[in-house]
Design an enzyme around this catalytic site. Structure first.
Site, PDB file in Angstrom:
ATOM      1  N   HIS A 112      24.221  60.060  -8.818  1.00  0.00           N
ATOM      2  CA  HIS A 112      24.179  59.102  -7.700  1.00  0.00           C
ATOM      3  C   HIS A 112      22.742  58.643  -7.452  1.00  0.00           C
ATOM      4  O   HIS A 112      22.458  57.442  -7.361  1.00  0.00           O
ATOM      5  CB  HIS A 112      24.768  59.791  -6.463  1.00  0.00           C
ATOM      6  N   GLU A 113      21.822  59.605  -7.338  1.00  0.00           N
ATOM      7  CA  GLU A 113      20.439  59.259  -6.986  1.00  0.00           C
ATOM      8  C   GLU A 113      19.677  58.624  -8.147  1.00  0.00           C
ATOM      9  O   GLU A 113      19.033  57.585  -7.988  1.00  0.00           O
ATOM     10  CB  GLU A 113      19.687  60.508  -6.487  1.00  0.00           C
ATOM     11  N   HIS A 149      21.410  54.717  -7.603  1.00  0.00           N
ATOM     12  CA  HIS A 149      20.369  53.948  -6.910  1.00  0.00           C
ATOM     13  C   HIS A 149      19.259  53.493  -7.852  1.00  0.00           C
ATOM     14  O   HIS A 149      18.552  52.535  -7.556  1.00  0.00           O
ATOM     15  CB  HIS A 149      19.769  54.786  -5.780  1.00  0.00           C
ATOM     16  N   GLU A 199      25.663  52.357  -1.403  1.00  0.00           N
ATOM     17  CA  GLU A 199      26.154  53.736  -1.530  1.00  0.00           C
ATOM     18  C   GLU A 199      27.414  53.775  -2.390  1.00  0.00           C
ATOM     19  O   GLU A 199      27.607  54.692  -3.192  1.00  0.00           O
ATOM     20  CB  GLU A 199      26.430  54.341  -0.149  1.00  0.00           C
TER      21      GLU A 199
END
Length: 737
Positions: free
Chosen positions: A449-450, A454, A507
């Site tokens: 995710h990070e 992103h 997100e």
């Protein structure tokens, strides 16, 4: 008693952050660096009270004076003597702990107000008869100021929001979404960031709107030599309205932040840290986001520090318009074992980015290898503590300079642990597997995710000179086959363009990348999972997302038809996408629980994750990225808001399921953090018990030198601006709790 949506239960989970071993391994100099950064973070975190609700600073000051005069055990004796039951006093302790943990009286996760779960008259007796009230006349005044609002559940005060949707102190009470849009257009026209601003509106007798854009800074009207900002501090006429750019918001608080950043600078490990801190000090002194960007550049370049930190007006989740940053600051130490896994993930990142379902032209021109570390948090000041972070949030830096990823290991260890008996909405045969693999699968999801969520994707931009960062002749939209029709103009950012949906949309994109790439065997091998274990990690990761999508309904407000939490809205959208995939991949079935009350079960067919789930996610993810890259707000909103809509249409009947979710919801845990105290030249770590009383004690000992002064500062700042919300809250009825 109040609706359970608006109280924190007496049995709420409370956990302490454990960073003892990581702190022990620091050198004396590193401890001093961490100590002063922590002081700066804690001081700055007080600004969140002023960013939340009109009454939050007064409530904080009241509670702090109360517990400074009598600790929780001493006050308990007084409360019982005043006629409170043990349960009522515990309810008050939980409320107070909640205010400290959320830095205000609205939940950081969901933006819902919470009120004391005891009669107002009883709490009033405790407060007015307390030692604090006897010794300090201002305690009675504080109660008179905030007592009604502390308990009020008038509809408009139940949630954070703009205009008639709720209360916010990022804007004066008379501002609407139209005012927010106009202000954003003005800021864009002047190349000013909204991150460190608030907006105050006054209408003159002729009906003309006068807006004050107030920047957060130590300096107020004083001219500052060589400041790039000084020329912007003036009056403007813009689209028929008057704008005045001022500064000095939170000035005395930021002064203390700057003082401790200066002290930390003496213990910096290298020139990157020294220059980083110098620019942060410039930013907070002048009110300059450009200086904060320069500091962030040095921060990105400071690879692999032993003590990691970041501080400023960072996340825009709680601004109803989605552009203004809440103050936060964290200080943490590296967890070397988990960081080694993340380093391997970073080493594989360029290859993994090629697996994402969009053309190369929609990916950054060059992957700027970031730091990715697992950290044990010493201090996290703000309204809440996340599991992972990908920062900075400045689009221009992310595209050209890079970013850093951090996973907060000691937060993950306590905040997301679940007991079997409290597991909701899962089939019995899934529960043991879920308990076994939730933690490991979450490590994988946070990492992906990070770093690759992103950290991926390109924004198509035309700069102030008219130059494009993509080839207009050759790059085509993979959805339509046509040339690119839209992009970001100079001054436009992701947040300013997509505003109210920007945070949740991003997100959702990052969560989808995590689900998509966790199917890659190479990723799972990096984290040490192969064979049957790897398959279980995939299954539980997807199952956790599906369950989270159902749990997300707690954060939807039917009356206003809006979402109050970006991450949870994102997870609901993913649930909708997977349900739409069909073929029995995901089902949500209403049932009746063993207690006779409504219940539900989510089912994920693990045999169809790759054959049905992956293609559905691939199509959705490609559309998300293409619309983000091209800045196509109209199509982006249509796509995202379509999936985010909550109706009672069969077969799921989500509005009805929301009632079931509320009936069986479990409150988010409260986290107790340690303090650092300077004894001579040595820094001591002070830890507290995992209880509401322990959390209160940690805050009572957080500002030993200047606690009363800080409370005076907060109430003075709140009172100076109270006029901007007087009409909004003056008729708040007496307590309904």
């Amino acid at each position: 008693m109040a609706d359970t949506q608006y109280i924190l239960p007496n049995d709420i989970g409370v956990s302490s952050l454990d960073c003892r071993e990581a702190f022990r391994l620091l050198s004396p100099t590193e401890r001093l660096y961490a100590h002063h950064l922590s002081r700066a973070a804690w001081y700055g975190g007080l600004a969140v009270l002023l960013q939340t609700s009109p009454e939050a600073p007064y409530i904080y000051a009241l509670l702090s004076r109360l517990f400074r005069a009598q600790d929780p055990d001493q006050l308990r004796q007084h409360a019982l003597a005043e006629g409170l039951t043990e349960e009522e006093y515990q309810a008050f302790l939980v409320y107070a702990a909640g205010v400290y943990a959320n830095m205000g009286n609205y939940k950081s996760f969901g933006d819902t107000k919470f009120v004391p779960n005891l009669p107002k008259e009883k709490l009033e007796r405790v407060i007015l008869g307390s030692k604090a009230a006897q010794q300090q006349p201002e305690v009675r005044d504080l109660w008179q100021t905030c007592g009604e609002l502390m308990f009020s559940l008038e509809p408009k005060l139940r949630h954070l929001g703009l205009g008639n949707e709720g209360v916010t102190t990022y804007f004066s009470g008379n501002c609407t979404m139209e005012d927010a849009k106009l202000a954003q257009d003005f800021l864009d026209s002047q190349n000013l960031s909204a991150y460190n601003t608030r907006l105050f509106k006054v209408v003159d007798p002729e009906g003309k709107s006068h807006y004050e854009v107030r920047l957060a800074s130590v300096l107020n009207t004083d001219p500052a030599l060589d400041s790039e900002l000084t020329s912007k501090l003036k009056s403007y006429e813009f689209q028929g309205s008057h704008f005045q750019v001022t500064r000095g918001d939170y000035a005395p608080i930021l002064q203390k932040v700057v003082e401790h950043l200066e002290k930390a600078k003496a213990y910096a490990a290298n020139s990157h840290q020294e220059q980083m801190l110098a620019q942060y000090m410039e930013s907070f002194t002048q009110g300059s986001i450009e200086a904060h960007k320069r500091g962030s550049r040095f921060w990105i370049q400071d690879k692999g520090p032993i003590v990691e930190s970041y501080i400023g007006f960072i996340e825009s989740y709680r601004d109803p318009f989605g552009s203004r940053g809440e103050f936060e600051g964290f200080v943490a130490m590296v967890n070397k074992a988990m960081s080694a896994k993340f380093e391997r993930l970073v080493a594989s990142a360029e290859q993994l980015l090629k697996e994402l379902p969009w053309p190369p032209a929609f990916e950054k021109d060059k992957f700027l290898t970031p730091d990715f570390t697992s950290l044990d948090v010493l201090t996290f000041a703000g309204s809440g503590i996340p599991a992972g972070i990908n920062i900075p949030n400045y689009d221009d830096l992310r595209q050209t300079e890079g970013f850093k990823n951090v996973s907060l290991g000691n937060v993950l260890a306590v905040a997301y642990a679940t007991k079997r008996e409290k597991l909701t909405f899962l089939e019995e045969e899934d529960k043991d597997l879920y308990i076994r693999w939730k933690g490991p699968s979450f490590d994988v999801q946070v990492g992906l995710h990070e770093l690759l969520g992103h950290g991926s994707g390109k924004l198509f931009v035309q700069d102030e000179k008219g130059a494009f960062n993509f080839d207009q002749d050759t790059v085509t939209n993979p959805e339509t086959g046509e040339q690119i029709q839209s992009w970001y103009r100079s001054g436009e950012t992701w947040d300013s363009k997509f505003s109210t949906i920007a945070s949740s949309y991003e997100e959702c994109r990052a969560e989808s990348v995590g689900l998509y790439l966790c199917l890659n065997p190479q990723v799972l091998e990096i984290f040490g999972f192969e064979g049957a274990d790897a398959e279980d990690v995939i299954y539980v990761n997807w199952l956790n997302m599906v369950r989270a999508g159902l749990l997300a309904l707690e954060f939807y407000t039917p009356e206003a038809a809006n979402w109050r939490q970006a991450h949870m809205q994102a997870r609901f959208v993913i649930l909708r996408v997977l349900l739409e995939a069909g073929e029995g991949l995901v089902t949500v079935t209403p049932t009746t629980g063993s207690d006779g009350r409504p219940d539900a079960r989510v089912h994920l067919d693990r045999s169809k994750i790759r054959s049905v789930g992956r293609p559905a996610l691939e199509r959705f993810l490609r559309r998300l990225q293409v619309l983000k890259s091209t800045g196509d707000v109209v199509a982006g909103r249509a796509l995202y808001e379509g999936y985010a809509a909550v109706t009672d249409a069969p077969p799921e009947c989500f509005l009805t399921l929301r009632d079931t979710v509320l009936l069986r919801k479990e409150s988010r845990k409260l986290i107790v953090q340690p303090n650092t105290h300077l004894e001579g030249s040595e820094v001591q770590l002070v830890e507290y018990e995992a209880s509401a009383a322990g959390l209160i004690r940690s805050f009572c000992e957080r500002f030993p030198e200047d606690g009363p002064e800080l409370e005076e500062i907060l109430t003075q700042l709140a009172t100076a601006d109270a006029q901007f919300w007087r009409d909004q809250v003056k008729e708040a009825p007496a307590g309904q709790a």
